[in-house]
Design a protein around this motif. Structure first.
Motif, short mmCIF file in Angstrom:
data_model
loop_
_atom_site.label_atom_id
_atom_site.label_comp_id
_atom_site.label_asym_id
_atom_site.label_seq_id
_atom_site.Cartn_x
_atom_site.Cartn_y
_atom_site.Cartn_z
N THR A 9 -2.39 2.38 3.54
CA THR A 9 -2.26 1.31 3.56
C THR A 9 -1.86 0.27 1.87
OG1 THR A 9 -4.50 1.00 2.87
CG2 THR A 9 -4.12 1.60 5.26
N GLY A 10 -1.79 0.77 0.80
CA GLY A 10 -1.50 0.02 -0.34
C GLY A 10 0.51 0.10 -0.21
N PHE A 11 0.28 -0.86 -1.54
CA PHE A 11 1.58 -1.11 -1.39
C PHE A 11 2.15 -0.27 -2.37
CE2 PHE A 11 4.07 -2.48 -6.31
CZ PHE A 11 5.70 -2.51 -5.23
N ILE A 12 2.15 1.70 -3.14
CA ILE A 12 2.41 2.68 -3.25
C ILE A 12 2.22 3.31 -1.96
CG2 ILE A 12 3.22 4.92 -4.85
CD1 ILE A 12 1.68 3.56 -6.71
N SER A 31 -9.15 6.03 4.76
CA SER A 31 -8.86 5.02 3.91
C SER A 31 -9.81 4.34 4.16
CB SER A 31 -7.73 4.15 5.29
OG SER A 31 -7.68 2.83 5.61
N ARG A 32 -11.04 2.67 4.27
CA ARG A 32 -12.12 2.37 4.51
C ARG A 32 -11.92 2.29 5.81
NH1 ARG A 32 -11.50 -2.07 0.04
NH2 ARG A 32 -9.81 -2.15 0.84
N LEU A 58 -4.52 7.72 -4.24
CA LEU A 58 -3.63 6.63 -4.48
C LEU A 58 -4.35 4.85 -4.01
CD1 LEU A 58 -0.18 6.41 -2.83
CD2 LEU A 58 -0.21 6.45 -5.07
N ALA A 59 -6.14 5.70 -4.11
CA ALA A 59 -6.83 4.47 -3.56
C ALA A 59 -7.02 3.70 -5.13
CB ALA A 59 -8.05 4.65 -3.11
N GLY A 60 -7.51 2.46 -4.95
CA GLY A 60 -8.10 1.26 -6.58
C GLY A 60 -8.08 0.14 -5.64
N GLN A 61 -9.02 -0.22 -5.75
CA GLN A 61 -8.84 -1.59 -6.25
C GLN A 61 -8.50 -2.37 -6.94
OE1 GLN A 61 -12.36 -3.56 -4.87
NE2 GLN A 61 -10.22 -5.63 -5.19
N ARG A 82 -11.35 4.06 -8.04
CA ARG A 82 -10.82 4.83 -8.71
C ARG A 82 -10.91 6.50 -8.78
NH1 ARG A 82 -8.91 0.33 -9.59
NH2 ARG A 82 -6.90 -0.48 -9.79
N GLY A 159 3.05 3.45 -14.79
CA GLY A 159 3.36 2.13 -14.88
C GLY A 159 3.69 1.24 -14.77
N VAL A 161 4.30 -1.43 -10.96
CA VAL A 161 4.76 -0.52 -10.32
C VAL A 161 6.50 -2.05 -9.88
CG1 VAL A 161 5.50 0.38 -8.03
CG2 VAL A 161 3.46 1.14 -9.61
P1 NDP Z 1 -2.89 -0.95 -3.95
O1 NDP Z 1 -3.94 -2.34 -4.38
O2 NDP Z 1 -2.16 -1.81 -2.86
O3 NDP Z 1 -4.29 -0.33 -2.75
C1 NDP Z 1 -3.85 0.85 -2.49
C2 NDP Z 1 -4.80 1.29 -1.88
O4 NDP Z 1 -7.14 1.38 -2.34
C3 NDP Z 1 -6.17 0.05 -0.46
O5 NDP Z 1 -4.31 -0.17 0.41
C4 NDP Z 1 -7.07 0.29 0.10
O6 NDP Z 1 -6.88 0.79 1.09
C5 NDP Z 1 -7.63 1.25 -1.86
N1 NDP Z 1 -8.51 0.70 -2.18
C6 NDP Z 1 -8.69 -0.71 -2.22
N2 NDP Z 1 -10.17 -1.34 -2.83
C7 NDP Z 1 -10.79 -0.21 -2.61
C8 NDP Z 1 -11.86 -0.22 -2.81
N3 NDP Z 1 -12.66 -1.08 -3.57
N4 NDP Z 1 -12.46 1.34 -2.75
C9 NDP Z 1 -11.77 1.64 -2.30
N5 NDP Z 1 -10.60 1.66 -1.61
C10 NDP Z 1 -10.41 0.80 -1.42
O7 NDP Z 1 -2.95 -0.79 -5.34
P2 NDP Z 1 -1.37 -0.02 -5.20
O8 NDP Z 1 -0.45 0.92 -4.12
O9 NDP Z 1 -0.63 -1.19 -5.92
O10 NDP Z 1 -1.71 1.34 -5.92
C11 NDP Z 1 -2.39 2.86 -5.96
C12 NDP Z 1 -2.80 3.12 -6.67
O11 NDP Z 1 -2.13 3.52 -8.65
C13 NDP Z 1 -3.68 2.13 -7.28
O12 NDP Z 1 -5.36 3.33 -7.88
C14 NDP Z 1 -3.48 1.86 -8.85
O13 NDP Z 1 -4.50 1.47 -9.80
C15 NDP Z 1 -2.71 2.77 -9.19
N6 NDP Z 1 -1.57 1.89 -10.28
C16 NDP Z 1 -0.23 1.23 -9.60
C17 NDP Z 1 -0.23 0.68 -10.16
C18 NDP Z 1 0.57 -0.43 -9.53
O14 NDP Z 1 1.64 -1.83 -10.57
N7 NDP Z 1 0.90 -1.36 -8.51
C19 NDP Z 1 0.42 0.55 -11.79
C20 NDP Z 1 0.30 2.14 -11.88
C21 NDP Z 1 -1.15 2.50 -11.62
P3 NDP Z 1 -7.52 1.03 2.23
O15 NDP Z 1 -7.61 -0.84 2.22
O16 NDP Z 1 -7.34 1.42 3.78
O17 NDP Z 1 -9.22 1.59 2.28
#
Ligand code: NDP
Length: 299
Positions: A9-12, A31-32, A58-61, A82, A159, A161
């Motif tokens: 669901t996220g950007f990457i 996903s959540r 690829l998850a991360g707040q 993460r 880096g 993105v």
């Molecule tokens: P996003 O902000 O788009 O989020 C990725 C997904 O993480 C969300 O779609 C969500 O999925 C899940 N998520 C968000 N918050 C939480 C939470 N509190 N608990 C569990 N899951 C959560 O991230 P990106 O796609 O930009 O990045 C993906 C990963 O790559 C991240 O870990 C980020 O730190 C890392 N990264 C990104 C960079 C960037 O510039 N974008 C640079 C370096 C690393 P759902 O809602 O489906 O649960």
């Protein structure tokens, strides 16, 4: 939007899902939120991992969410979203009777301390020096599988993105559009970056090339500073970039610990990706910014 969601669901995750779909993969998202092609985290724990070729973490707040204050609670959220998700995936892989061939896990260049002189490759030893490096070390640690699992592992230290519909560019688009974008002081700090299509492609490359394993710096080969990015982006948007954003304003708005992502930087070299022969579609910042500035994209 919903119909176009074919991966994470996220950007990457969205970019990767679209790419993998084009190549004929079926993508299941963890996903959540429940959904037709989603497994929720609890379900992963009690049902286990479905048979799969590859697992990608690829998850991360969103750490740079301007609406969230940098409180201990939010930091915990950034950490757990993460480290705990990655560790849940590693546990599910270790327990799976039918193991995937490869586990690709994302991490960040924040593992290297910001510096205006050091040059970092994957050979550079890492150590915890601040919140971001501690987090990245714990994150990469959570991904570690026991060797007896027999699963190939790749860690991509990404880096910043760049892409029109997420991350840093999404936040900068409007200020630049209205001509009030500018470099972040001092401007000479390095900005390790990669275009969204290339990080997705690097994940696919890691999945499909059996010789690829270990850590890869997920950055473009062109090393740039914050000022270089600002001029390339402003040029691509046909706008000026005159008004510098002072460091103190970002420290105040984001808290200095996370403002570091913008006010400081690292010179990171993608040594291993180049050695493996990875081909970037957007190796230089001008072509990446031209693509970012387009109003419409493929996804
Ligand atoms: P996003 O902000 O788009 O989020 C990725 C997904 O993480 C969300 O779609 C969500 O999925 C899940 N998520 C968000 N918050 C939480 C939470 N509190 N608990 C569990 N899951 C959560 O991230 P990106 O796609 O930009 O990045 C993906 C990963 O790559 C991240 O870990 C980020 O730190 C890392 N990264 C990104 C960079 C960037 O510039 N974008 C640079 C370096 C690393 P759902 O809602 O489906 O649960």
């Amino acid at each position: 939007e919903q119909g176009r969601r074919r991966g994470g669901t996220g950007f990457i995750g969205r970019a990767l899902g679209t790419l993998l779909h084009k190549k004929g993969y079926q993508v299941i998202n963890i996903s959540r939120m429940p959904g037709p092609m989603n497994i929720v985290w609890d379900e992963l724990e009690y049902r286990g991992l479905p048979p799969s070729t590859a697992v990608v973490s690829l998850a991360g707040q969103n750490i740079l969410d301007p609406k969230r204050r940098w409180t201990p609670g939010f930091k915990q959220n950034v950490w757990n979203s993460r480290v705990n998700t990655t560790s849940s995936l590693a546990k599910a892989i270790a327990k799976a009777p039918e193991k995937p061939k490869v586990f690709v896990s994302i991490s960040g260049v924040g593992i290297y301390p910001p510096s205006s002189t050091a040059e970092y490759t994957e050979d550079t030893p890492t150590q915890p020096t601040d919140f971001l490096s501690e987090l990245a070390i714990a994150w990469e640690g959570a991904a570690k599988l026991p060797p007896e699992a027999g699963v190939r592992q790749v860690i991509l230290r990404s880096g910043v993105v760049l892409g029109r519909f997420g991350g840093m560019v999404q936040q900068l688009y409007l200020p630049f559009f209205f001509g009030v974008g500018g470099p972040i002081s001092p401007g000479t700090q390095y900005l390790p970056w990669i275009y969204i299509d290339d990080i997705a492609k690097m994940i696919q490359f890691s999945i499909e090339n059996e010789k690829v394993s270990g850590v890869l710096n997920g950055v473009a080969p062109q090393v740039i500073t914050n000022k270089d990015f600002t001029s390339a982006f402003a040029k691509a948007m046909w706008r000026p970039a005159l008004i510098p954003v002072p460091k103190f304003a970002l420290d105040l708005a984001f808290g200095s610990e996370r403002a570091k992502i913008m006010t400081e930087g690292q010179k990171v070299i993608p040594k291993r990706a180049l050695e493996y022969g990875f081909k970037y579609d957007y190796p230089d910042i001008d072509s990446a910014c031209r693509k970012c500035a387009r109003l419409f994209d493929d996804f």
